[in-house]
Design an enzyme around this catalytic site. Sequence first.
Site, PDB file in Angstrom:
ATOM      1  N   PRO A  81       0.828  -1.214   0.000  1.00  0.00           N
ATOM      2  CA  PRO A  81       0.000   0.000   0.000  1.00  0.00           C
ATOM      3  C   PRO A  81       0.857   1.257   0.000  1.00  0.00           C
ATOM      4  O   PRO A  81       1.818   1.370   0.762  1.00  0.00           O
ATOM      5  CB  PRO A  81      -0.798  -0.132   1.307  1.00  0.00           C
ATOM      6  CG  PRO A  81      -0.922  -1.614   1.495  1.00  0.00           C
ATOM      7  CD  PRO A  81       0.388  -2.178   1.011  1.00  0.00           C
ATOM      8  N   CYS A  82       0.490   2.190  -0.877  1.00  0.00           N
ATOM      9  CA  CYS A  82       1.407   3.297  -1.165  1.00  0.00           C
ATOM     10  C   CYS A  82       1.221   4.520  -0.293  1.00  0.00           C
ATOM     11  O   CYS A  82       2.082   5.391  -0.257  1.00  0.00           O
ATOM     12  CB  CYS A  82       1.246   3.721  -2.623  1.00  0.00           C
ATOM     13  SG  CYS A  82      -0.395   4.391  -3.007  1.00  0.00           S
ATOM     14  N   GLN A  83       0.109   4.631   0.436  1.00  0.00           N
ATOM     15  CA  GLN A  83      -0.202   5.899   1.081  1.00  0.00           C
ATOM     16  C   GLN A  83       0.906   6.468   1.977  1.00  0.00           C
ATOM     17  O   GLN A  83       1.160   7.664   1.943  1.00  0.00           O
ATOM     18  CB  GLN A  83      -1.497   5.771   1.901  1.00  0.00           C
ATOM     19  CG  GLN A  83      -2.742   5.599   1.050  1.00  0.00           C
ATOM     20  CD  GLN A  83      -3.046   4.153   0.758  1.00  0.00           C
ATOM     21  OE1 GLN A  83      -2.173   3.292   0.853  1.00  0.00           O
ATOM     22  NE2 GLN A  83      -4.282   3.866   0.402  1.00  0.00           N
TER      23      GLN A  83
END
Length: 345
Positions: A81-83
């Site tokens: 997940p990139c957040q």
Amino acid sequence: MDSKMKKNEKNNPKAIGLFSGCGGLDFGFHLAGFDIIYANDIERSVKETYETNVGPIEIKDITTINKRSLPASDIVLAGIPCQPFSNAGKRQSVNDDRGTLFEHVLQILKIKKPKIVLLENVRGFLSAKDNEGRKMPERMEYELKKIGYAFYYKLVNAADYGVPQNRHRVVMVGVRKDIDKGFVFPAPIHNKDELTVGGVINKKPPKGEKHEVWELSPQSKKIIEHIPAGGSWKNVPEKHLPPRLIKIKNEMKKYRSPNFYRRFSFGEIMGTITAASTPENSGIVHPTENRRYSVREIARFQSFPDDFKFIGASVSQKYKMIGNAVPVRLAFHIAKSIREQYFKN
């Protein structure tokens, strides 16, 4: 790239997919001749889409998985997940709970010892720092080296690999040191004639498929009426802008000259498809129709083939899962390169 499902063969390298989402990364590897023998994600809304197009997926928090029970594989795929690593908003990097998820990937690598690990993240990963102030690529290399993997990474633009979208991502490849001979990323494909917005959306939709479009808010509808193809909020007369945007417009330098409500023209290459699909912060608005792109249109921008079905989720969930995905063609070309370098039959 043939979008038809490949038959599992005895000599196909075996892959595990983590943070698989609706399957962009895993499907691309499947098309390149890898067998996906296990997949995992925490988001229940992706289950029916993934299983219809790719295969079984376990919906479970990776922190609770019995990692020793996972099947042995040749490669682990992890679109973390990139957040926490994004350039937008408040970046907390590994101080964010999601930023520690790669530690669970490392645990799997320590236990299962696959030949290869493939990770993907946003461009902001390159400048994000861990809790000791080290940049994340340095931290990742250090951690992988400790458990016996060489580390290679590159910032790529998906458009260079046949994806009709300018989408910059960091692709990272870890190679177990006993088989390491250096990894060479695939060379860009320079034919971009069919990658324009017009080349994507002027194609007829799949026969019999419902035209699904996520409705815009009343405010957004009013704003985009004044934006021509190729334009943005800068084309909107001030009297039609909400107070918040007027304030930003009057202090552009302070707000780093944002380009809200970008509306790409037919002859341009699309900007990055985002999970949020907000018209303000992404080019999600059709060039001439006052609406968001449809589910199938954004799937095409992400290079999902038209026979890839998005089902079992709300319209907004479909936009999110497509926006979060690794573009299929990018995944395919990376997978093909890995197979040619390390898994020649």
